[in-house]
Design a protein around this motif. Structure first.
Motif, short mmCIF file in Angstrom:
data_model
loop_
_atom_site.label_atom_id
_atom_site.label_comp_id
_atom_site.label_asym_id
_atom_site.label_seq_id
_atom_site.Cartn_x
_atom_site.Cartn_y
_atom_site.Cartn_z
N GLU A 1 0.54 -1.21 -0.12
CA GLU A 1 -0.20 0.01 -0.41
C GLU A 1 0.47 1.04 -0.05
O GLU A 1 0.82 2.42 0.32
CB GLU A 1 -1.11 -0.08 1.60
N GLU A 2 2.35 0.92 0.40
CA GLU A 2 2.85 2.51 -0.39
C GLU A 2 2.47 3.44 -1.70
O GLU A 2 2.85 4.70 -1.21
CB GLU A 2 4.43 2.16 -0.25
N ASP B 1 -0.34 4.28 -2.53
CA ASP B 1 -1.61 4.09 -2.67
C ASP B 1 -1.02 5.02 -0.82
O ASP B 1 -1.97 5.95 -0.81
CB ASP B 1 -2.24 3.04 -1.62
N ALA B 2 -0.34 5.14 -0.11
CA ALA B 2 -0.06 6.11 0.51
C ALA B 2 0.89 7.19 0.30
O ALA B 2 0.28 8.45 0.09
CB ALA B 2 0.87 5.42 1.66
N LEU B 3 1.51 7.10 -0.87
CA LEU B 3 2.26 8.26 -2.19
C LEU B 3 1.24 9.13 -2.52
O LEU B 3 1.36 10.21 -2.37
CB LEU B 3 2.76 7.59 -3.19
N SER B 4 -0.03 8.35 -3.10
CA SER B 4 -1.64 9.23 -3.14
C SER B 4 -2.03 10.07 -2.67
O SER B 4 -2.02 11.02 -2.87
CB SER B 4 -2.19 8.41 -4.36
N THR B 5 -1.81 9.72 -1.39
CA THR B 5 -2.55 10.09 -0.78
C THR B 5 -2.04 10.91 0.58
O THR B 5 -2.69 12.15 0.90
CB THR B 5 -3.69 9.38 0.40
N LEU B 6 -0.69 11.24 0.70
CA LEU B 6 -0.43 11.93 0.81
C LEU B 6 -0.08 13.40 -0.15
O LEU B 6 0.82 14.42 -0.25
CB LEU B 6 1.14 11.61 0.78
#
Lengths: 376, 277
Positions: A242-243, A245-250
């Protein structure tokens, strides 16, 4: 040992049957045959079946599968099943197995498609894949434009690490492959050219073949297997964790943060590696020429310098830029497209290597045609 | 199936036309993969400052709903409104990006970048969006890590710390930009009860101190009863929500027996519902 799966059927009322179960009902004897009981259930007028323990020794899942078959047959024929005469454990297991109804509309339950449908869907999938590739290239281009206008989104340390991984760490394998390719070309050429006393032309053959074709192709293939697969596995693993996804949400574009530095590192390192491979390959040819064909070192070098022109180097280096782009694009794109399982990471790496190698050969063929038309 | 409404919040709100829009409004949301519908026609609202729990059994689509809410998956139908502003139906990529800047997300696995230290992980959003000097970023990072009880662990890599610590580090990264909307996907899954309890306390503390609206996906009953103000129950079988309300009300008053059974398993444990209700 008592006999397995014994049962008899008795008419106990006008519309009621009674099944008496005896003996061993264990799975080590296989599974019981419920056909006779199912047939009995199908007799006209039967509305109720009582199943009773009439001396079962032991039982396990074999009994439950038998009861499940009876249950299915009873439901189909609207026959009530009375299991109160069975051990409580068996009744509980049966009700537990039926507590959650099986999903009938899950993706796996789809009926098998007709051949034409499958072909059509495959065609649509391929067309979509081409669209995704073009979309990826477009996004990478936009990312590059953003880099020119603002400071890089990626970390400088990551970029230098990528340069080290794609460049310096690839030197040993590129050295071995290029040296061997130079040796092979010289050996093959020497065998033929000896017939005509034209051994000196081994220098031409090796020099031109290495600079124009073999160094870019072999380096491209080596990097597709080494670096392209590594990019795909690395980004694919990040996808699974999920890294991405995490980048996108950041609010950080994975394209700017992950893909662009890899593309740039590859674009920088690939020509340098190809140039290095050119010289190592020519050195391999020199070893054969001087060691086997009794050519002098000076004659070999001067023949190489006379015949291998800057054009040959430039063609090879131009190809190397395209090959670098192909390897990095295939690796990053397959990584981002990877699913979220360990197997998906493996598939992404394999797919990156295959895509990279196929497109390298295709682009090389296009170059060959263009060079032929232009006459260089 | 009509969802239970143990607390008729939405009805009350609908009656007062002058009230500001809900913090998050989910409107007729249908989630699907290909032809397979995961959940359909989900409609509920989340108030400002509330801890809202999305609950349900495994595979019912809880995390998928969260992914729709944070913009990672587009819905098949319906919309999500943030303070009355459409996120999917009318919103374009730019407006979605703008709204997303209010989000802080803790993923189920923590989703820490494995090649970066904890400090670098937490610093990443600050470096990209806050325009701060490195020294200031460093200061905030230390504060956020201390907030989740990881002071002194700045230079550790994610692989060098425990699962519970990774979750807390993920939470520190999620709150790095002081978001007013915090989305937590199974924050206490896989943690031992004391660690899970500490994480729940931390979530309550963060809500109180940051005045954030918190959306939590979980099926951990202890957590649900400890932190939830409001909740929905997603059902895998009927593929829609079958209950909406406070878990403490739903545990006894939910019309659907499945919801009561789900929640009463938690109530049976000593010190769960009894001391929170």
């Amino acid at each position: 040992m008592t006999q397995a799966f014994q049962y008899d059927i008795e008419q106990s009322g006008a519309d009621t049957l009674r099944l008496h179960l005896r003996g061993r009902w264990r799975i080590d004897a296989g599974l019981p045959d419920a056909a006779a009981a199912e047939r009995a259930l199908g007799q006209g007028g039967v509305r109720r079946v009582e199943v009773a323990d009439a001396g079962m020794d032991t039982w396990d899942s074999a009994l439950i599968t038998f009861l499940l078959r009876l249950h299915a047959a009873g439901r189909e024929r609207q026959v009530e099943l009375d299991l109160s005469g069975l051990p409580e454990g068996a009744r509980r297991l049966l009700s537990l197995s039926q507590a959650v109804p099986a999903r009938t509309d899950s993706a796996q339950a789809k009926p098998r498609e007709a051949l034409l449908n499958r072909l059509g869907h495959a065609g649509v999938r391929e067309a979509r894949a081409v669209g995704e590739t073009l979309n990826f290239i477009g996004e990478a281009t936009l990312s590059f434009v953003r880099l020119l206008r603002a400071r890089p989104a990626f970390r400088r340390g990551d970029f230098f690490l990528l340069i080290q991984q794609t460049g310096a760490e690839a030197l040993p394998i590129v050295s071995i492959i290029s040296l061997l390719v130079g040796l092979i070309l010289a050996f093959v050429g020497a065998v033929q050219l000896r017939w005509f006393g034209a051994e000196i032309y081994v220098a031409d053959l090796v020099g031109i073949a290495m600079t124009r074709e073999m160094a870019p192709i072999m380096t491209g293939i080596v990097l597709a297997g080494r670096t392209g697969a590594s990019f795909a596995a690395n980004i694919g693993t990040m996808q699974g964790n999920e890294e991405i996804d995490a980048l996108s949400t950041l609010g950080i574009s994975p394209m700017d943060f992950l893909v662009l530095p890899r593309l740039l590192a590859m674009l920088l390192m690939m020509p340098l590696l190809v140039l290095y491979a050119d010289f190592v390959g020519i050195f391999g040819g020199w070893l054969v020429g001087v060691g086997m064909l009794d050519l002098t070192s000076a004659a070999y070098v001067s023949q190489t310098l006379a015949k291998v022109t800057a054009d040959h180097f430039l063609i090879g280096l131009t190809k190397s830029l395209f090959f670098g782009l192909i390897v990095a694009t295939a690796g990053c794109m397959r990584g981002l497209q990877a699913g979220r399982s360990a197997a998906a990471v493996g598939n992404a790496a394999t797919s990156a290597v295959v895509t990279g190698i196929v497109y390298i050969i295709v682009v090389d063929a296009i170059f060959a045609v263009i060079c032929n038309i232009v006459g260089i | 199936m009509t969802p239970d409404t143990a607390q008729p919040r939405d009805a009350a709100r609908a009656g007062t036309g002058t009230q500001p829009p809900a913090c998050i409004g989910v409107r007729g949301l249908t989630m699907a993969f290909g032809g397979f519908t995961v959940q359909r026609d989900l409609t509920f609202e989340i108030s400002h400052g509330e801890i809202f729990v999305i609950m349900g059994g495994s595979g019912c689509g809880k995390s998928t709903l969260l992914r729709h809410m944070i913009g990672l998956l587009p819905p098949a139908e319906g919309d999500i409104l943030y303070d009355g502003v459409s996120f999917w139906a009318k919103g374009d990529a730019a407006s979605r990006r703008e709204i997303s800047q209010r989000f802080g997300v803790l993923f189920q696995s923590g989703a820490l970048f494995s090649s970066m230290t904890l400090a670098e992980n937490v610093a990443l959003p600050l470096q990209h969006h806050a325009g701060l000097q490195p020294r200031e970023v460093d200061e905030i990072v230390r504060f956020k890590l201390a907030l989740v009880g990881l002071g002194g662990f700045e230079d550790y890599l994610p692989a060098e710390i425990s699962g519970g610590m990774r979750k807390r580090a993920g939470l520190a990264r999620a709150i790095a930009m002081d978001p007013d909307l915090l989305f937590l996907d199974e924050p206490s899954a896989g943690l031992d009860p004391p660690t899970a309890r500490r994480l729940d306390d931390l979530i309550l503390e963060l809500r109180a101190s940051m005045r954030a609206t918190v959306v939590v996906v979980t099926h951990e009953l202890d957590s649900i009863f400890t932190i939830a103000d409001d909740s929905v129950y997603l059902d895998a079988e009927s593929r829609t929500m079958i209950a909406h309300g406070s878990p403490r009300d739903l545990v006894h008053n939910a019309e659907n027996a499945k919801v009561r059974t789900f929640l009463q398993r938690g109530e049976a444990r000593p010190g769960v519902a009894a001391d929170t209700g």
